[in-house]
Scaffold this motif. Structure first.
Motif, PDB file in Angstrom:
ATOM      1  N   SER A 220     -12.066   3.082  -4.827  1.00 27.20           N
ATOM      2  CA  SER A 220     -12.147   3.248  -3.294  1.00 27.20           C
ATOM      3  C   SER A 220     -12.073   4.810  -2.501  1.00 27.20           C
ATOM      4  O   SER A 220     -13.144   5.449  -3.102  1.00 27.20           O
ATOM      5  N   THR A 221     -12.428   4.719  -1.403  1.00 25.74           N
ATOM      6  CA  THR A 221     -13.249   5.627  -0.361  1.00 25.74           C
ATOM      7  C   THR A 221     -11.820   6.715   0.552  1.00 25.74           C
ATOM      8  O   THR A 221     -12.374   7.135   1.965  1.00 25.74           O
ATOM      9  N   ASP A 222     -11.019   6.159   0.149  1.00 21.31           N
ATOM     10  CA  ASP A 222      -9.313   7.062   0.454  1.00 21.31           C
ATOM     11  C   ASP A 222      -7.797   7.013  -0.671  1.00 21.31           C
ATOM     12  O   ASP A 222      -8.521   6.468  -1.543  1.00 21.31           O
ATOM     13  N   ASP A 223      -6.991   7.973  -0.333  1.00 22.66           N
ATOM     14  CA  ASP A 223      -6.405   8.076  -0.879  1.00 22.66           C
ATOM     15  C   ASP A 223      -4.995   7.250  -0.502  1.00 22.66           C
ATOM     16  O   ASP A 223      -4.310   7.626  -0.606  1.00 22.66           O
ATOM     17  N   PHE A 224      -5.090   6.632   0.534  1.00 23.22           N
ATOM     18  CA  PHE A 224      -3.768   5.960   0.764  1.00 23.22           C
ATOM     19  C   PHE A 224      -3.898   4.684  -0.033  1.00 23.22           C
ATOM     20  O   PHE A 224      -4.230   4.385  -1.195  1.00 23.22           O
ATOM     21  N   LEU A 225      -1.756   4.704  -0.549  1.00 21.60           N
ATOM     22  CA  LEU A 225      -1.257   4.305  -1.350  1.00 21.60           C
ATOM     23  C   LEU A 225      -1.074   2.642  -1.448  1.00 21.60           C
ATOM     24  O   LEU A 225      -0.949   1.925  -2.022  1.00 21.60           O
ATOM     25  N   ASN A 226      -0.581   2.160  -0.343  1.00 27.31           N
ATOM     26  CA  ASN A 226      -0.649   1.009   0.297  1.00 27.31           C
ATOM     27  C   ASN A 226      -1.918   0.598   0.733  1.00 27.31           C
ATOM     28  O   ASN A 226      -2.347   0.639   1.698  1.00 27.31           O
ATOM     29  N   HIS A 227      -2.514  -0.816   0.314  1.00 29.76           N
ATOM     30  CA  HIS A 227      -3.602  -1.536   0.241  1.00 29.76           C
ATOM     31  C   HIS A 227      -2.970  -2.812   0.498  1.00 29.76           C
ATOM     32  O   HIS A 227      -3.605  -3.631   0.174  1.00 29.76           O
ATOM     33  N   HIS A 228      -1.899  -2.999   1.149  1.00 30.08           N
ATOM     34  CA  HIS A 228      -1.981  -4.850   1.301  1.00 30.08           C
ATOM     35  C   HIS A 228      -2.320  -4.835   2.706  1.00 30.08           C
ATOM     36  O   HIS A 228      -3.238  -4.484   3.381  1.00 30.08           O
ATOM     37  N   PRO A 229      -3.034  -6.481   2.417  1.00 27.80           N
ATOM     38  CA  PRO A 229      -3.778  -6.962   3.197  1.00 27.80           C
ATOM     39  C   PRO A 229      -3.357  -6.621   4.087  1.00 27.80           C
ATOM     40  O   PRO A 229      -4.499  -7.193   5.386  1.00 27.80           O
ATOM     41  N   HIS A 230      -2.733  -6.272   4.620  1.00 27.64           N
ATOM     42  CA  HIS A 230      -2.146  -6.686   5.973  1.00 27.64           C
ATOM     43  C   HIS A 230      -0.764  -5.381   6.224  1.00 27.64           C
ATOM     44  O   HIS A 230       0.330  -5.757   6.280  1.00 27.64           O
ATOM     45  N   PRO A 231      -1.567  -4.187   6.249  1.00 30.47           N
ATOM     46  CA  PRO A 231      -0.199  -3.196   6.197  1.00 30.47           C
ATOM     47  C   PRO A 231       0.553  -2.312   7.743  1.00 30.47           C
ATOM     48  O   PRO A 231      -0.349  -3.264   8.413  1.00 30.47           O
TER      49      PRO A 231
END
Length: 231
Positions: A220-231
């Protein structure tokens, strides 16, 4: 509220430089260099409130996207297991009082009160979320750092997902996986075919020979925790 002082444990599954898909079942006591943490089912570190806030934001956005329970299943064995494990692994943060059937979490400063059949008694609990908890499974998952998936497995090894509390998904949605078996759940994974042929065997091993630790990793290239397909 308090925050654990320890840093997150370090794991690096792709250490051999190869993309491999294999069962990779390591017994829970396997030493990965993180001390006592490697032996814990529920791990806690100084990023707890970052994960907690992500769960709060996800639930505020849409409960049904992130908290899924199939057919009003009775999860009382799961509830008992989570409570007993938290109090045995982390007695400094969790206290269970049998007389009142309540669990206090110092990390969230919440007190959850349960009925004798392990239902959440929301009117007696001290909760600090704007979107009220909908059942005991939801409330307990909010005292944890990680997400939880519950699979029901029969004597033949056939299994299906019956509950998910998934606020930090890795590009997949809880609603799409609820009720699915091992094979259909993992179908999108490249190179999964050989493991899918042993799905029932793996399920039975987890049920009868575990607990195990298994790594699933990605880049991953970010530190977001929520990678829901439709966040």
């Amino acid at each position: 509220m308090v925050t654990p002082e320890n840093n997150p444990p370090f794991y690096f599954p792709p250490g051999n430089g190869k993309y491999e898909v294999k069962p990779g079942l390591n017994v829970l006591t396997t030493d990965f260099g993180n001390g006592k943490t490697d032996g814990c089912i529920f791990q806690l570190d100084n990023q707890f409130h970052n994960y907690r806030n992500n769960k709060i934001n996800a639930r505020n956005e849409s409960l049904e996207k992130y908290v899924c329970l199939q057919d009003n299943r009775d999860l009382s064995p799961v509830i008992r297991f989570i409570i007993s494990t938290l109090t045995s692994e982390h007695p400094g943060y969790f206290t269970f009082t049998p007389a009142g059937n309540h669990l206090h979490c110092k990390l969230t400063d919440e007190t959850l009160v349960f009925s004798q059949d392990h239902q959440l008694e929301l009117n007696k609990s001290l909760c600090k979320v704007s979107t009220p908890y909908i059942h005991a499974f939801d409330a307990l998952a909010m005292q944890l750092q990680e997400d939880i998936a519950v699979m029901e497995i029969d004597a033949q090894g056939q299994g299906k997902i019956i509950a998910l509390h998934l606020c930090a998904p890795n590009h997949w949605a809880a609603q799409e996986k609820l009720g699915k078996d091992f094979v259909s759940t993992h179908q999108p994974v490249p190179g999964i075919e050989r493991i899918n042929q042993r799905a029932n065997e793996i399920n039975l091993a987890c049920l009868n020979k575990g607990p195990f630790v298994r790594f699933a990793w990605g880049l991953s290239t970010d530190d977001f925790l929520n990678h829901h397909p439709h966040p």
